[in-house]
Write a protein that holds these residues in place. Structure first.
Motif, PDB file in Angstrom:
ATOM      1  N   GLU A   1      64.683 130.564 -46.723  1.00  0.00           N
ATOM      2  CA  GLU A   1      64.919 130.013 -48.048  1.00  0.00           C
ATOM      3  C   GLU A   1      63.897 130.473 -49.070  1.00  0.00           C
ATOM      4  OE1 GLU A   1      63.147 126.809 -45.316  1.00  0.00           O
ATOM      5  OE2 GLU A   1      64.736 128.328 -45.277  1.00  0.00           O
ATOM      6  N   ASP A   2      62.767 131.042 -48.587  1.00  0.00           N
ATOM      7  CA  ASP A   2      61.743 131.530 -49.511  1.00  0.00           C
ATOM      8  C   ASP A   2      61.907 133.010 -49.819  1.00  0.00           C
ATOM      9  OD1 ASP A   2      60.608 129.017 -49.556  1.00  0.00           O
ATOM     10  OD2 ASP A   2      59.213 129.461 -47.892  1.00  0.00           O
ATOM     11  N   ASP A   3      62.941 133.636 -49.288  1.00  0.00           N
ATOM     12  CA  ASP A   3      63.124 135.071 -49.522  1.00  0.00           C
ATOM     13  C   ASP A   3      63.429 135.328 -50.987  1.00  0.00           C
ATOM     14  OD1 ASP A   3      62.704 135.454 -46.862  1.00  0.00           O
ATOM     15  OD2 ASP A   3      64.839 135.641 -46.330  1.00  0.00           O
ATOM     16  N   PRO A   4      63.016 136.495 -51.519  1.00  0.00           N
ATOM     17  CA  PRO A   4      63.228 136.810 -52.936  1.00  0.00           C
ATOM     18  C   PRO A   4      64.703 137.103 -53.231  1.00  0.00           C
ATOM     19  CG  PRO A   4      62.229 138.659 -51.852  1.00  0.00           C
ATOM     20  CD  PRO A   4      62.240 137.550 -50.838  1.00  0.00           C
ATOM     21  N   GLU A   5      65.079 136.793 -54.455  1.00  0.00           N
ATOM     22  CA  GLU A   5      66.452 137.014 -54.888  1.00  0.00           C
ATOM     23  C   GLU A   5      66.703 138.475 -55.253  1.00  0.00           C
ATOM     24  OE1 GLU A   5      68.896 134.964 -54.957  1.00  0.00           O
ATOM     25  OE2 GLU A   5      67.836 133.166 -54.314  1.00  0.00           O
ATOM     26  N   HIS A   6      65.677 139.141 -55.688  1.00  0.00           N
ATOM     27  CA  HIS A   6      65.843 140.520 -56.180  1.00  0.00           C
ATOM     28  C   HIS A   6      64.946 141.472 -55.378  1.00  0.00           C
ATOM     29  CE1 HIS A   6      68.105 138.997 -59.609  1.00  0.00           C
ATOM     30  NE2 HIS A   6      67.143 138.064 -59.769  1.00  0.00           N
ATOM     31  N   ALA A   7      65.353 142.704 -55.427  1.00  0.00           N
ATOM     32  CA  ALA A   7      64.581 143.738 -54.721  1.00  0.00           C
ATOM     33  C   ALA A   7      63.217 143.911 -55.395  1.00  0.00           C
ATOM     34  CB  ALA A   7      65.345 145.050 -54.730  1.00  0.00           C
ATOM     35  N   PRO A   8      62.169 144.353 -54.603  1.00  0.00           N
ATOM     36  CA  PRO A   8      60.834 144.551 -55.182  1.00  0.00           C
ATOM     37  C   PRO A   8      60.818 145.566 -56.304  1.00  0.00           C
ATOM     38  CG  PRO A   8      60.697 144.455 -52.804  1.00  0.00           C
ATOM     39  CD  PRO A   8      62.165 144.505 -53.146  1.00  0.00           C
ATOM     40  N   SER A   9      61.705 146.541 -56.309  1.00  0.00           N
ATOM     41  CA  SER A   9      61.787 147.551 -57.375  1.00  0.00           C
ATOM     42  C   SER A   9      62.942 147.178 -58.291  1.00  0.00           C
ATOM     43  CB  SER A   9      61.995 148.943 -56.801  1.00  0.00           C
ATOM     44  OG  SER A   9      60.870 149.322 -56.030  1.00  0.00           O
ATOM     45  N   THR A  10      62.668 147.147 -59.565  1.00  0.00           N
ATOM     46  CA  THR A  10      63.650 146.723 -60.555  1.00  0.00           C
ATOM     47  C   THR A  10      64.819 147.700 -60.606  1.00  0.00           C
ATOM     48  OG1 THR A  10      61.882 145.718 -61.828  1.00  0.00           O
ATOM     49  CG2 THR A  10      63.983 146.074 -62.946  1.00  0.00           C
ATOM     50  N   GLY A  11      66.045 147.164 -60.680  1.00  0.00           N
ATOM     51  CA  GLY A  11      67.236 147.991 -60.862  1.00  0.00           C
ATOM     52  C   GLY A  11      67.731 148.634 -59.600  1.00  0.00           C
ATOM     53  N   LEU A  12      67.286 148.158 -58.420  1.00  0.00           N
ATOM     54  CA  LEU A  12      67.717 148.769 -57.160  1.00  0.00           C
ATOM     55  C   LEU A  12      68.366 147.743 -56.253  1.00  0.00           C
ATOM     56  CD1 LEU A  12      64.658 151.108 -56.362  1.00  0.00           C
ATOM     57  CD2 LEU A  12      66.870 151.740 -57.344  1.00  0.00           C
ATOM     58  N   ASP A  13      69.077 146.808 -56.833  1.00  0.00           N
ATOM     59  CA  ASP A  13      69.737 145.797 -56.019  1.00  0.00           C
ATOM     60  C   ASP A  13      70.930 146.414 -55.285  1.00  0.00           C
ATOM     61  OD1 ASP A  13      67.943 143.926 -56.847  1.00  0.00           O
ATOM     62  OD2 ASP A  13      69.199 143.206 -58.509  1.00  0.00           O
TER      63      ASP A  13
ATOM     64  N   MET B   1      57.336 143.933 -46.371  1.00  0.00           N
ATOM     65  CA  MET B   1      57.788 142.600 -46.000  1.00  0.00           C
ATOM     66  C   MET B   1      58.680 142.006 -47.095  1.00  0.00           C
ATOM     67  SD  MET B   1      57.898 140.507 -43.550  1.00  0.00           S
ATOM     68  CE  MET B   1      56.634 141.268 -42.513  1.00  0.00           C
ATOM     69  N   ASP B   2      58.343 142.283 -48.328  1.00  0.00           N
ATOM     70  CA  ASP B   2      59.210 141.839 -49.423  1.00  0.00           C
ATOM     71  C   ASP B   2      60.586 142.478 -49.322  1.00  0.00           C
ATOM     72  OD1 ASP B   2      57.167 140.266 -50.366  1.00  0.00           O
ATOM     73  OD2 ASP B   2      56.493 141.713 -51.893  1.00  0.00           O
ATOM     74  N   TRP B   3      60.633 143.782 -48.984  1.00  0.00           N
ATOM     75  CA  TRP B   3      61.912 144.464 -48.811  1.00  0.00           C
ATOM     76  C   TRP B   3      62.682 143.831 -47.635  1.00  0.00           C
ATOM     77  CZ3 TRP B   3      64.587 147.546 -51.882  1.00  0.00           C
ATOM     78  CH2 TRP B   3      63.930 148.246 -52.878  1.00  0.00           C
ATOM     79  N   ARG B   4      62.017 143.531 -46.520  1.00  0.00           N
ATOM     80  CA  ARG B   4      62.702 142.941 -45.365  1.00  0.00           C
ATOM     81  C   ARG B   4      63.306 141.577 -45.737  1.00  0.00           C
ATOM     82  NH1 ARG B   4      57.928 144.675 -42.395  1.00  0.00           N
ATOM     83  NH2 ARG B   4      58.453 146.491 -41.067  1.00  0.00           N
ATOM     84  N   ARG B   5      62.518 140.766 -46.398  1.00  0.00           N
ATOM     85  CA  ARG B   5      62.993 139.434 -46.752  1.00  0.00           C
ATOM     86  C   ARG B   5      64.135 139.519 -47.783  1.00  0.00           C
ATOM     87  NH1 ARG B   5      58.031 135.567 -48.015  1.00  0.00           N
ATOM     88  NH2 ARG B   5      59.754 134.031 -47.836  1.00  0.00           N
ATOM     89  N   TRP B   6      64.022 140.478 -48.717  1.00  0.00           N
ATOM     90  CA  TRP B   6      65.134 140.645 -49.667  1.00  0.00           C
ATOM     91  C   TRP B   6      66.379 141.099 -48.950  1.00  0.00           C
ATOM     92  CZ3 TRP B   6      67.607 145.308 -50.931  1.00  0.00           C
ATOM     93  CH2 TRP B   6      68.539 145.222 -51.941  1.00  0.00           C
TER      94      TRP B   6
ATOM     95  N   TYR C   1      66.351 154.151 -53.171  1.00  0.00           N
ATOM     96  CA  TYR C   1      64.890 153.953 -53.039  1.00  0.00           C
ATOM     97  C   TYR C   1      64.334 154.660 -51.793  1.00  0.00           C
ATOM     98  CZ  TYR C   1      60.391 151.608 -52.517  1.00  0.00           C
ATOM     99  OH  TYR C   1      59.048 151.353 -52.358  1.00  0.00           O
ATOM    100  N   ILE C   2      65.080 154.557 -50.663  1.00  0.00           N
ATOM    101  CA  ILE C   2      64.599 155.189 -49.420  1.00  0.00           C
ATOM    102  C   ILE C   2      64.566 156.696 -49.556  1.00  0.00           C
ATOM    103  CG2 ILE C   2      65.138 155.532 -46.981  1.00  0.00           C
ATOM    104  CD1 ILE C   2      66.258 152.703 -46.920  1.00  0.00           C
ATOM    105  N   GLN C   3      65.578 157.255 -50.212  1.00  0.00           N
ATOM    106  CA  GLN C   3      65.606 158.722 -50.376  1.00  0.00           C
ATOM    107  C   GLN C   3      64.453 159.225 -51.236  1.00  0.00           C
ATOM    108  OE1 GLN C   3      69.573 159.294 -51.896  1.00  0.00           O
ATOM    109  NE2 GLN C   3      70.493 159.463 -49.855  1.00  0.00           N
ATOM    110  N   ARG C   4      63.977 158.374 -52.145  1.00  0.00           N
ATOM    111  CA  ARG C   4      62.866 158.795 -52.996  1.00  0.00           C
ATOM    112  C   ARG C   4      61.498 158.656 -52.295  1.00  0.00           C
ATOM    113  NH1 ARG C   4      64.497 155.647 -58.608  1.00  0.00           N
ATOM    114  NH2 ARG C   4      66.419 156.852 -59.088  1.00  0.00           N
TER     115      ARG C   4
END
Length: 575
Positions: A484-496, A421-426, A504-507
């Motif tokens: 408006e509450d969606d996160p600014e950054h992806a849940p995994s660092t460095g994968l914006d 869900m965090d990925w969807r909102r991002w 990330y999906i390939q891994r």
């Protein structure tokens, strides 16, 4: 020897004759250690131990003596002589002692002279009232001695035991047969003729065994003792022991017959206990009530083994004490009528006790069997209960384990769903706006959601397949989660960015399809659009000019897709 009394000198001489001339001083020492008992001294000597002075105690059966009707005079009249037997024996022993003393003194003098000169001196035997020939080796088993004496009697008389003899055919035809060695055939007592030469069915065992049989089975015992030194023994064997009437009488009344030669230890011991004074000797023994008791006391007290009568001396003529005719008359007219009623009652009592014992054993056995079956049933029930408890424990453990796995799986799914869900909102905040075509040519794509909702979006031809998947995935966000509450950054660092999402999906260990949780497919004709990283929409056959795709969700390995919608509201636009 000079310090001994005449009776002691006589005893020493008798013991020397028995022991084949042992040293006098040794014999006197042995006699003194056993209280001048010649029987114990002889047993002590033949045991082969002359180095100690320990006395030998021989158990003697305590018999009552019932001689009130035992003797038969030559005239055929029954006269009691129990009161004068002891007196006659004392007189006889005194006469023998007087005549034997010079001979014993001379024997001692000659033995001393010969021993001084170291010359072997043969033992002198004097047949007195209480003197016997040398005993056979003490190592002979009483049963073997009895069996040897029976076989010798068969060979000497040419007769056969009534129950262990030649074949019946030989009896009928009168054919001659030698002594039985195999003992496989038997006479038929009912067809026994007076001319048949038969012997009693002697018991091949020890004297003490005979007494045990009398006490256990309530039978009458006939004890026959002989001495080869007496001239009357041979005639007694030929006439009395082979007489059919005498043998049949004892056989019909189930006597236990035992005999022996007093040269054997067991027979000599029996002669001492039965007080035999001459030979041949016959004694009848059986259980009788104790004397000097009231009838009520006799019924409550145990019977005692009693000497019913003793017969000794010559066997000829027919009126002699040990003749077959005298013995048969004594048995039929006196002994059996006197003892049979008591023995019958005693046997009945023994049979009742035996029946009671067998009944108790059967009851005990039935009780034990019942207890064993009950124990087996209880054990089987306990075992079944234990197995059921173990099964329930295993089932409960499996249930708990399954529930734990389900809980852990649920927690994992919940965590995964939260992460997704965090990925969807991002993606809704960061990727979906950037995929909109602002100017120039565009590709309009209609997306049919699982709830049959239809949304349309214009994409740039250079947009990648990841942007289309991200758009469809963002439409699965619940309405209560505000943009408006969606996160600014992806849940995994460095994968914006889209490139970071592709990486990330390939891994992902389960593959792209498992990560997205749904598939995209062209509506008509249906064709799956598999996700590929960095693949542009213009490169997908069927989407170059726009089109309609359907979102198909995965449900436990099954794909659920909504009904295909009509294309009434679908427009394809191109520059």
């Amino acid at each position: 020897m000079d310090k001994l009394d005449p009776p002691q000198v006589e005893i020493v001489g008798q013991l020397q004759a028995i022991s084949n001339g042992h040293d006098t001083e040794v014999l006197i020492s042995v006699l003194e250690s056993v209280g001048w008992d010649i029987q114990k001294a002889a047993e002590f000597i033949f045991d082969g131990d002359l180095s100690t002075n320990r006395p030998i105690i021989t158990p003697v059966a305590a018999f009552d003596v019932d001689d009130s009707q035992q003797s038969i005079t030559p005239a055929g009249q029954n006269v009691s002589r129990s009161h004068n037997v002891g007196h006659l024996r004392t007189m006889w022993d005194a006469l023998i002692s007087i005549f034997a003393m010079p001979i014993h003194l001379l024997s001692s003098l000659l033995r001393f002279t010969f021993s001084t000169l170291r010359i072997p001196f043969p033992p002198l035997h004097f047949a007195g009232a209480n003197s016997y020939r040398a005993l056979r080796p003490s190592t002979t088993d009483p049963r073997n001695a009895a069996d040897r004496w029976i076989r010798a009697l068969e060979e000497e008389t040419g007769a056969f035991p009534i129950n262990c003899s030649r074949s019946p055919a030989a009896v009928v035809t009168g054919a001659h047969a030698g002594p039985s060695t195999s003992r496989r055939h038997a006479y038929i007592a009912e067809n026994l003729e007076d001319s048949a030469r038969v012997l009693p069915d002697f018991f091949s065992g020890s004297y003490e065994d005979v007494l045990d049989i009398c006490q256990r089975d309530g039978r009458v015992a006939c004890i026959i003792l002989v001495s080869e030194e007496h001239d009357d023994v041979a005639e007694f064997k030929r006439s009395t022991l082979t007489d059919p009437a005498f043998v049949k009488t004892m056989h019909d009344n189930n006597f236990v017959v035992w005999g022996g030669d007093i040269r054997d230890r067991d027979a000599w011991s029996a002669s001492q206990k039965l007080q035999a004074t001459t030979y041949p000797f016959i004694a009848f023994l059986a259980l009788q009530p104790r004397r000097n008791h009231s009838p009520a006391a006799q019924s409550n007290s145990s019977p005692i083994l009693t000497t019913l009568s003793r017969h000794q001396g010559r066997s000829v003529p027919d009126t002699a004490p040990t003749s077959a005719r005298s013995l048969v008359q004594h048995l039929e007219q006196q002994l059996l009528p006197r003892v049979t009623p008591f023995l019958t009652r005693h046997k009945t009592l023994i049979q009742e006790r035996e029946r009671d014992r067998i009944l108790r054993e059967e009851q005990d056995r039935a009780f034990k069997d019942s207890a064993r079956r009950d124990s087996e049933r209880v054990a089987a029930k306990i075992h079944a209960e234990r197995l059921e408890a173990e099964r329930q424990q295993r089932q409960q453990a499996e249930t708990r384990e399954k529930e734990e796995r389900h809980r852990m799986e649920q927690e994992r799914r919940e965590k995964y769903e939260l992460l997704r869900m965090d990925w969807r909102r991002w993606m809704r905040k960061s990727l979906v706006p950037s995929s909109v075509a602002t100017s120039g040519p565009s590709v309009r794509i209609a997306v049919r959601l699982p709830d049959n909702e239809r949304v349309v979006r214009a994409f740039s031809p250079s947009s990648t397949l990841t942007a289309l998947y991200a758009y469809a995935d963002s439409k699965l966000i619940p309405s209560n989660l505000r943009p408006e509450d969606d996160p600014e950054h992806a849940p995994s660092t460095g994968l914006d960015g889209i490139d970071g999402l592709d990486t990330y999906i390939q891994r992902h260990s389960d593959g792209p399809t498992a990560w997205w949780g749904f598939k995209l497919a062209l509506a008509y004709p249906r064709r799956e659009i598999k996700w590929e990283a960095s693949k542009c929409l213009r490169d997908i056959d069927g989407l170059q000019d726009g089109g309609q795709v359907v979102v198909e969700l995965h449900n436990g390995g099954r794909v659920s897709s909504p009904n295909d919608a009509s294309d009434d509201e679908y427009d394809t636009e191109s520059d």
